[in-house]
Design a protein around this motif. Structure first.
Motif, PDB file in Angstrom:
ATOM      1  N   TYR A   1       6.340 -23.591   6.069  1.00 41.16           N
ATOM      2  CA  TYR A   1       6.310 -22.189   6.483  1.00 41.16           C
ATOM      3  C   TYR A   1       5.664 -21.369   5.373  1.00 41.16           C
ATOM      4  O   TYR A   1       6.138 -21.357   4.236  1.00 41.16           O
ATOM      5  N   ALA A   2       4.561 -20.691   5.713  1.00 41.53           N
ATOM      6  CA  ALA A   2       3.832 -19.939   4.687  1.00 41.53           C
ATOM      7  C   ALA A   2       3.087 -18.783   5.337  1.00 41.53           C
ATOM      8  O   ALA A   2       2.688 -18.851   6.508  1.00 41.53           O
ATOM      9  N   GLY A   3       2.889 -17.713   4.560  1.00 37.61           N
ATOM     10  CA  GLY A   3       2.210 -16.526   5.067  1.00 37.61           C
ATOM     11  C   GLY A   3       1.044 -16.107   4.192  1.00 37.61           C
ATOM     12  O   GLY A   3       0.937 -16.513   3.034  1.00 37.61           O
ATOM     13  N   ALA A   4       0.167 -15.273   4.762  1.00 39.87           N
ATOM     14  CA  ALA A   4      -1.024 -14.761   4.078  1.00 39.87           C
ATOM     15  C   ALA A   4      -1.888 -15.906   3.568  1.00 39.87           C
ATOM     16  O   ALA A   4      -2.431 -15.858   2.462  1.00 39.87           O
ATOM     17  N   THR A   5      -2.039 -16.947   4.401  1.00 35.35           N
ATOM     18  CA  THR A   5      -2.818 -18.117   4.007  1.00 35.35           C
ATOM     19  C   THR A   5      -4.239 -18.049   4.557  1.00 35.35           C
ATOM     20  O   THR A   5      -4.528 -17.344   5.512  1.00 35.35           O
ATOM     21  N   ARG A   6      -5.106 -18.868   3.971  1.00 34.88           N
ATOM     22  CA  ARG A   6      -6.501 -18.938   4.428  1.00 34.88           C
ATOM     23  C   ARG A   6      -6.593 -19.467   5.859  1.00 34.88           C
ATOM     24  O   ARG A   6      -7.497 -19.107   6.610  1.00 34.88           O
ATOM     25  N   PHE A   7      -5.634 -20.297   6.252  1.00 33.38           N
ATOM     26  CA  PHE A   7      -5.678 -20.881   7.586  1.00 33.38           C
ATOM     27  C   PHE A   7      -5.279 -19.868   8.653  1.00 33.38           C
ATOM     28  O   PHE A   7      -5.797 -19.905   9.772  1.00 33.38           O
ATOM     29  N   GLN A   8      -4.383 -18.964   8.318  1.00 37.64           N
ATOM     30  CA  GLN A   8      -4.090 -17.862   9.235  1.00 37.64           C
ATOM     31  C   GLN A   8      -5.324 -16.984   9.419  1.00 37.64           C
ATOM     32  O   GLN A   8      -5.638 -16.565  10.542  1.00 37.64           O
ATOM     33  N   ARG A   9      -6.009 -16.713   8.325  1.00 40.78           N
ATOM     34  CA  ARG A   9      -7.216 -15.881   8.432  1.00 40.78           C
ATOM     35  C   ARG A   9      -8.285 -16.573   9.273  1.00 40.78           C
ATOM     36  O   ARG A   9      -8.973 -15.932  10.067  1.00 40.78           O
ATOM     37  N   GLU A  10      -8.413 -17.901   9.120  1.00 42.13           N
ATOM     38  CA  GLU A  10      -9.363 -18.651   9.939  1.00 42.13           C
ATOM     39  C   GLU A  10      -9.036 -18.497  11.424  1.00 42.13           C
ATOM     40  O   GLU A  10      -9.934 -18.474  12.267  1.00 42.13           O
ATOM     41  N   ALA A  11      -7.751 -18.412  11.736  1.00 46.55           N
ATOM     42  CA  ALA A  11      -7.315 -18.302  13.128  1.00 46.55           C
ATOM     43  C   ALA A  11      -7.319 -16.863  13.623  1.00 46.55           C
ATOM     44  O   ALA A  11      -6.961 -16.607  14.772  1.00 46.55           O
ATOM     45  N   GLY A  12      -7.705 -15.922  12.751  1.00 45.26           N
ATOM     46  CA  GLY A  12      -7.806 -14.529  13.164  1.00 45.26           C
ATOM     47  C   GLY A  12      -6.560 -13.697  12.951  1.00 45.26           C
ATOM     48  O   GLY A  12      -6.422 -12.618  13.545  1.00 45.26           O
ATOM     49  N   PHE A  13      -5.649 -14.148  12.091  1.00 44.87           N
ATOM     50  CA  PHE A  13      -4.413 -13.415  11.828  1.00 44.87           C
ATOM     51  C   PHE A  13      -4.423 -12.873  10.397  1.00 44.87           C
ATOM     52  O   PHE A  13      -4.570 -13.630   9.438  1.00 44.87           O
ATOM     53  N   ASP A  14      -4.241 -11.575  10.286  1.00 36.15           N
ATOM     54  CA  ASP A  14      -4.225 -10.929   8.980  1.00 36.15           C
ATOM     55  C   ASP A  14      -2.774 -10.716   8.553  1.00 36.15           C
ATOM     56  O   ASP A  14      -2.264  -9.599   8.521  1.00 36.15           O
ATOM     57  N   ASP A  15      -2.109 -11.810   8.244  1.00 38.02           N
ATOM     58  CA  ASP A  15      -0.704 -11.742   7.841  1.00 38.02           C
ATOM     59  C   ASP A  15      -0.609 -11.238   6.402  1.00 38.02           C
ATOM     60  O   ASP A  15      -1.527 -11.417   5.598  1.00 38.02           O
TER      61      ASP A  15
END
Length: 528
Positions: free
Chosen positions: A58-72
């Motif tokens: 469980y992790a936030g503000a990651t590069r993989f979230q950004r790749e998926a279009g989420f600006d966590d």
């Protein structure tokens, strides 16, 4: 002993880590990177429960979230986890975790673990093949969404099947490449302390190499993937103990800097379960332990033996899987009084924990005929991995777990021992609230609410007493630790010199409410 110099030590290191799972691997690697000489030992072949897990962090503000279009953001993650973690750790500890979670993922990547931004965004217990980022908790549930913008934070290690095997394989290679001293098939027996109570090292029993293959075969035979294995497990443990007594030799290992206990929880300790949760203990023999045999509470017992205090020992992960198959999310869960008591799309342990708290642990999932037939089709066609781990157990429960059919709500109620008027009233109120656009009584997401209609209906047995419903559980409590250093604490809050704990052996992020990925995340965070 009187002091460390009065002992004839067989081995020495700066740090001795007991238990080669996710937390132990993280502790050993980080200690090595800090310049320490490290010994990492495990009773079996290493990997622990982490190796059998979904391999989700469980992790936030990651590069993989950004790749998926989420600006966590860290703040958004913190707002969500405040609701899940509660007071299990201090607020500043939770903030430190959130601030460092993306860096922990990068640290794992540097050690060979692979991740991806390929996302699965529907409600699911575990993502299908080729998808590695998902909503692994309650992020999209209305009560949680009201306080934090939903973001997928479950990062599954890349690889076919459950990601835990790939996760541990990468860390094992990193440990071997680093030259960290590995002592496998070595049981930690007792701590060695001086007369002031400082932990100086540990006594271990090393199994003869001629017995390693036999022991590992016994270990693999009672995989946590295999349900109803209590009897098989107890026989294997007795055989292993006899093997260690006959073919083991005792060694003393000095830990100049400290001993780290990362031995997992206590799912295999009936004694500790009985002591701390007698209500759950009534159902212990029909549960499915999501842990390996190393989770026998021995690490906690060692901590207790030198004055360590325990915390959150009555916190258990008790899981009730509904989706997959996703069609079952159309239904409603009721207790023995015909009343709803939990949102059907809540995280699996929130559902399971709520079921365990109902009178006699009774619960039924009520679905209409269309959704029931659709769920069978979904279970069969969901792909091999999901079919094996989710479809097959659900179909078995349908067949032999006491599923009932009724042409009407009243007819179904009589078959499952519920007052017909009460069940009919619950179904009527459920459907009426949907047609009127009113909020759901227990907080189910609007997108998943569907009217049940007039019947026929099916009742899927979700009672705690139903062994075919597979009550999956693991323990969440452990030794109390100083959250800055990881040092094991006494009841008065003072630290035991030379003794530390990490992962499921310690009170941590996961110790109040569990969501997928939080255990591995805590193992990295606390281990490092």
């Amino acid at each position: 002993v009187e002091d460390g110099e009065s002992v004839s030590w067989d081995k020495q290191a700066d740090v001795v880590v007991v238990g080669f799972g996710g937390a132990g691997a993280s502790a050993a690697l980080q200690a090595h990177e800090g310049g320490a000489e490290v010994i990492l030992l495990d009773r079996f072949g290493g990997g622990g429960t982490t190796g059998y897990s979904g391999g989700v962090i469980y992790a936030g503000a990651t590069r993989f979230q950004r790749e998926a279009g989420f600006d966590d953001t860290v703040e958004n993650m913190l707002d969500y986890l405040k609701q899940e973690v509660g007071d299990a750790v201090k607020p500043d500890t939770l903030r430190r975790f959130c601030e460092g979670s993306a860096a922990d993922v990068d640290w794992l990547i540097a050690h060979g673990v692979r991740y991806s931004g390929e996302a699965y965004l529907d409600k699911i217990t575990y993502p299908p093949e080729g998808k590695y980022l998902y909503y692994s908790g309650n992020e999209k549930s209305p009560a949680f969404e009201a306080k934090a913008k939903p973001a997928p934070r479950g990062h599954r290690a890349v690889g076919a099947g459950f990601g835990g095997a790939h996760y541990i394989a990468a860390l094992r290679r990193a440990i071997e490449d680093a030259g960290i001293g590995l002592m496998l098939h070595t049981r930690a027996n007792r701590l060695v302390c001086d007369i002031q109570g400082k932990v100086l090292g540990i006594e271990v029993v090393v199994l003869a190499s001629s017995q390693h293959a036999r022991q590992q075969a016994l270990y693999s035979r009672v995989s946590p993937y295999v349900p109803h294995n209590h009897g098989r497990t107890e026989r294997a443990l007795r055989e292993m103990r006899a093997m260690e007594e006959k073919h083991g030799r005792t060694l003393l290992i000095r830990a100049r800097g400290g001993v780290v206990l990362s031995t997992g929880g206590f799912a295999y300790s009936r004694k500790l379960i009985d002591q701390h949760d007698q209500l759950f203990a009534r159902h212990y023999d029909v549960t499915h332990r999501l842990s390996t045999m190393g989770n026998d509470g021995s690490g906690l017992e060692m901590g207790i033996s030198v004055g360590g205090a325990l915390g959150h020992m009555d916190s258990l992960y008790i899981a009730r899987n509904i989706a997959p198959p996703e069609a079952l999310l159309d239904g409603i869960i009721v207790n023995g009084n015909g009343a709803r008591f939990v949102a059907e799309d809540a995280y699996v342990s929130m559902i399971g924990g709520a079921v365990a708290r109902q009178p006699n642990g009774d619960a039924w999932l009520i679905v209409n005929g269309h959704s029931f037939r659709k769920s069978i089709w979904e279970a069969i066609t969901c792909g091999w991995q999901r079919f094996k781990y989710f479809g097959v157990p659900m179909l078995i429960n349908y067949a032999v777990g006491g599923t009932r059919r009724g042409g009407s709500a009243a007819a179904l109620a009589r078959k499952i021992g519920i007052d017909p008027a009460l069940l009919q009233a619950t179904i009527t109120q459920h459907d009426r609230s949907i047609s009127e656009g009113a909020p759901d009584a227990v907080g189910k997401s609007k997108a998943l609410r569907k009217p049940l209609g007039e019947g026929p209906f099916y009742a899927v047995n979700m009672c705690m007493s139903n062994r075919h419903a597979l009550t999956k559980f693991m323990t969440l409590g452990g030794l109390r630790v100083d959250e800055e250093t990881g040092a094991v604490q006494r009841a008065d809050g003072s630290a035991i010199d030379g003794l530390y704990a990490a992962g499921m052996s310690a009170v941590g992020l996961h110790s109040r409410e569990y969501i997928s990925g939080l255990s591995i995340a805590d193992g990295v965070f606390s281990g490092r």
